[in-house]
Design an enzyme around this catalytic site. Structure first.
Site, short mmCIF file in Angstrom:
data_model
loop_
_atom_site.label_atom_id
_atom_site.label_comp_id
_atom_site.label_asym_id
_atom_site.label_seq_id
_atom_site.Cartn_x
_atom_site.Cartn_y
_atom_site.Cartn_z
N GLU A 161 -5.75 -5.28 -12.36
CA GLU A 161 -6.80 -5.53 -11.93
C GLU A 161 -7.02 -6.84 -10.25
OE1 GLU A 161 -8.41 -4.50 -15.38
OE2 GLU A 161 -9.93 -5.90 -14.14
C1 LIG Z 1 0.04 -0.01 -16.49
C2 LIG Z 1 -1.56 -0.06 -15.66
C3 LIG Z 1 -2.64 0.01 -15.85
C4 LIG Z 1 -3.64 -0.12 -15.15
N1 LIG Z 1 -4.90 0.12 -15.96
C5 LIG Z 1 -6.24 0.44 -15.04
C6 LIG Z 1 -7.27 0.65 -15.09
O1 LIG Z 1 -7.26 0.33 -16.59
N2 LIG Z 1 -8.57 0.49 -13.86
C7 LIG Z 1 -7.85 0.86 -13.19
O2 LIG Z 1 -9.18 0.91 -12.29
N3 LIG Z 1 -6.22 0.46 -12.48
C8 LIG Z 1 -5.44 0.10 -13.90
N4 LIG Z 1 -3.90 0.30 -12.77
C9 LIG Z 1 -4.05 -0.04 -11.44
C10 LIG Z 1 -3.85 -1.25 -10.79
O3 LIG Z 1 -4.93 -1.90 -10.70
C11 LIG Z 1 -3.51 -0.70 -9.56
O4 LIG Z 1 -2.20 -0.58 -10.17
C12 LIG Z 1 -3.38 -1.76 -9.08
O5 LIG Z 1 -4.04 -2.56 -8.03
C13 LIG Z 1 -2.34 -1.67 -6.96
O6 LIG Z 1 -3.22 -0.70 -6.33
P1 LIG Z 1 -1.43 0.55 -6.67
O7 LIG Z 1 -1.26 0.78 -7.30
O8 LIG Z 1 -2.81 1.16 -5.60
O9 LIG Z 1 -0.62 -0.87 -5.04
P2 LIG Z 1 -1.12 -0.10 -3.42
O10 LIG Z 1 -2.22 -1.36 -3.29
O11 LIG Z 1 -0.68 0.34 -3.37
O12 LIG Z 1 0.07 -1.42 -3.20
C14 LIG Z 1 1.91 -1.15 -3.12
C15 LIG Z 1 1.79 -2.94 -2.38
O13 LIG Z 1 1.65 -3.45 -1.37
C16 LIG Z 1 0.69 -4.46 -1.62
N5 LIG Z 1 -0.92 -4.78 -0.79
C17 LIG Z 1 -1.73 -3.74 -0.31
N6 LIG Z 1 -2.35 -4.00 -0.12
C18 LIG Z 1 -2.15 -5.21 0.37
C19 LIG Z 1 -3.29 -5.32 1.47
N7 LIG Z 1 -4.35 -5.42 1.84
N8 LIG Z 1 -2.88 -7.02 2.00
C20 LIG Z 1 -1.21 -7.36 1.27
N9 LIG Z 1 -0.45 -6.71 0.33
C21 LIG Z 1 -0.95 -5.37 -0.09
C22 LIG Z 1 0.72 -5.00 -2.79
O14 LIG Z 1 0.33 -6.23 -2.75
C23 LIG Z 1 1.70 -4.27 -3.46
O15 LIG Z 1 2.73 -4.86 -3.59
C24 LIG Z 1 -3.27 0.25 -13.90
C25 LIG Z 1 -2.20 0.32 -13.80
C26 LIG Z 1 -1.20 0.23 -14.46
C27 LIG Z 1 0.45 0.12 -13.89
#
Ligand SMILES: Cc1cc2nc3c(=O)[nH]c(=O)nc-3n(C[C@H](O)[C@H](O)[C@H](O)COP(=O)(O)OP(=O)(O)OC[C@H]3O[C@@H](n4cnc5c(N)ncnc54)[C@H](O)[C@@H]3O)c2cc1C
Length: 218
Positions: free
Chosen positions: A195
């Site tokens: 989230e």
């Molecule tokens: C078990 C699980 C269940 C999930 N369930 C759902 C679901 O039901 N529905 C859904 O839609 N999603 C779901 N997700 C997805 C989840 O919401 C995302 O994994 C999460 O929002 C992080 O996005 P990302 O993985 O693309 O990370 P990235 O965006 O690649 O981030 C990687 C790192 O970079 C940092 N970062 C990225 N952008 C910025 C910025 N602008 N400023 C500072 N730091 C930044 C992040 O904080 C993080 O530390 C789920 C994930 C997991 C692991």
């Protein structure tokens, strides 16, 4: 994206029913925590959806729907984090009273007492933020994005700190799967990620603060 040139305004949400041609499930993910909840890869390959599956019936509203959903769901994740933290605190307090070292229970050591006290303060502070945003939602407030992000950010950080400290108070047993705090520590981690990560919550809180300050100056 229904219109790539429009960026976030060109994004739309669709409901894709199970059984739709071109929509299938991939592998079940092997997760660190929340293992009782299954998370599976979704595959869309030449998957066509009907116009009536467009959420809200209007194109270009996808980003707005997603943000609106997150504002409502973040207090829920915050409550999940609070539950994990409160559970870990209960376990740590009970164990500290029962575990004896150097002839006394470890709860008589001030270092352990201070850990427990800090954990309790943080759990209560998280609870206050969550109840505050819940009252906002219940009162029909239209804009609670900042409060929602604050509750989610703080409660998930607290969950991670409190569960880590609970493992510490359990000592070597804390590292073992026979005791519940090891699972709580793994479960807490996801609340800092889904989230919107903690970093994204901070971005949103700061953006809202700056917008509010600019509006006051007008
Ligand atoms: C078990 C699980 C269940 C999930 N369930 C759902 C679901 O039901 N529905 C859904 O839609 N999603 C779901 N997700 C997805 C989840 O919401 C995302 O994994 C999460 O929002 C992080 O996005 P990302 O993985 O693309 O990370 P990235 O965006 O690649 O981030 C990687 C790192 O970079 C940092 N970062 C990225 N952008 C910025 C910025 N602008 N400023 C500072 N730091 C930044 C992040 O904080 C993080 O530390 C789920 C994930 C997991 C692991």
């Amino acid at each position: 994206m229904t219109n790539k040139a429009k960026g976030t305004r060109g994004c739309s949400c669709f409901i894709v029913e199970k059984g739709t041609k071109g929509f299938s499930f991939g592998k079940k993910e092997n997760k660190m925590g929340i293992r009782a909840s299954s998370t599976t890869e979704l595959i869309f390959q030449d998957c066509e959806v009907q116009e009536e599956n467009l959420l809200g019936g209007r194109e270009g509203m996808g980003f707005i729907h997603a943000v609106g959903t997150l504002n409502h769901s973040r207090p829920g994740v915050a409550a999940q984090a609070l539950g994990i933290a409160a559970g870990a605190l209960d376990e740590a307090l009970a164990y500290s009273r029962q575990r004896k070292q150097f002839g006394v229970s470890i709860s008589s050591f001030q270092a352990v007492q201070h850990m427990l006290a800090n954990m309790a303060v943080e759990v209560e502070a998280a609870r206050c933020l969550i109840y505050a945003v819940a009252r906002n939602v219940d009162s029909g407030a239209e804009d609670f994005a900042k409060e929602s992000a604050m509750a989610k950010y703080y409660a998930s950080e607290v969950a991670m700190r409190v569960t880590t400290n609970a493992v510490q108070i359990f000592g070597g047993y804390g590292y073992m799967k026979e005791y519940p705090v090891e699972k709580m520590m793994r479960d807490a981690k996801i609340t800092q990620i889904y989230e919107g990560t903690s970093q994204i919550q901070l971005n949103e809180i700061a953006a809202k603060m700056i917008k509010e300050a600019a509006a006051k100056k007008k």
